[in-house]
Design a protein around this motif. Structure first.
Motif, short mmCIF file in Angstrom:
data_model
loop_
_atom_site.label_atom_id
_atom_site.label_comp_id
_atom_site.label_asym_id
_atom_site.label_seq_id
_atom_site.Cartn_x
_atom_site.Cartn_y
_atom_site.Cartn_z
N GLN A 86 -4.60 7.82 -6.47
CA GLN A 86 -4.87 7.09 -5.23
C GLN A 86 -4.92 5.60 -5.48
N GLN A 87 -4.69 4.86 -4.41
CA GLN A 87 -4.81 3.41 -4.49
C GLN A 87 -6.30 3.08 -4.44
N SER A 135 0.44 9.08 -6.30
CA SER A 135 0.66 10.50 -6.05
C SER A 135 1.70 11.07 -7.02
N ASN A 146 0.51 3.98 -3.07
CA ASN A 146 0.07 5.35 -2.81
C ASN A 146 1.11 6.36 -3.28
N ILE A 186 -4.02 1.26 -8.79
CA ILE A 186 -4.10 2.70 -8.54
C ILE A 186 -4.94 3.34 -9.64
N ASP A 245 0.80 -1.23 0.00
CA ASP A 245 0.00 0.00 0.00
C ASP A 245 0.84 1.28 0.00
#
Length: 180
Positions: free
Chosen positions: A83-84, A36, A32, A90, A28
């Motif tokens: 975002q995941q 981003s 993320n 993603i 995770d």
């Protein structure tokens, strides 16, 4: 099994391997970060302006009004998020819509043909070359050329080389941190 293996002196390495495999099962933080980074790369590409994937150069209309192509008020650029969205997935894009729910970022990425729905003409302010100032243009249809700025090669179905390098770098950094 006719034999057994007893581990001696490798407890620290065994623990480290368990931490690494556990971290690889739950990536995770890495996802993320990549999401981003992709969103920021997309915004930076908008700032960079024309690239070799654009069907047309800078917008004459935007420049005549003192703006920059794809950067009217910066709303589209500011709306790009990453975002995941799943265990190994993603999503990067924008929810900003215009008109009847058309995604503004998609229009700029892929282009669009615009026709009036309820009136015979499209009407919009436009710089006039024949006189100083601006007037109103009347068109039956306009074509918005594609001006891709995403870190993805939509035609090839892959990341751009810059985005691919970024992913490799992030994965290398993540694995190096796990191995410390």
């Amino acid at each position: 099994m006719p034999f057994a293996i007893e581990q001696r002196g490798f407890d620290e390495q065994g623990q480290r391997l368990r931490l690494i495999t556990g971290a690889l099962d739950t990536i995770d933080p890495l996802l993320n970060t990549i999401a981003s980074d992709f969103a920021q790369m997309w915004r930076d590409n908008i700032d960079a302006g024309p690239n070799d994937r654009w069907q047309a150069g800078p917008s004459y209309r935007a420049e005549s009004f003192g703006g920059t192509t794809l950067r009217d008020r910066g709303l589209m650029q500011a709306s790009i998020v990453g975002q995941q969205t799943g265990p190994s997935e993603i999503t990067v894009g924008s929810a900003l819509t215009v008109g009847d729910g058309w995604n503004l970022l998609a229009i700029q990425e892929f282009g669009a043909d615009v026709k009036p729905k309820n009136k015979p003409w499209l009407m919009f302010r436009y710089p006039l070359a024949s006189i100083a100032g601006f007037g109103w243009a009347r068109k039956k249809e306009i074509t918005i050329p594609s001006r891709p700025t995403a870190p993805f090669d939509w035609d090839g179905g892959e990341l751009t080389s810059e985005a691919d390098q970024l992913v490799h770098s992030r994965i290398d950094d993540y694995l190096a941190e796990l191995c410390q």
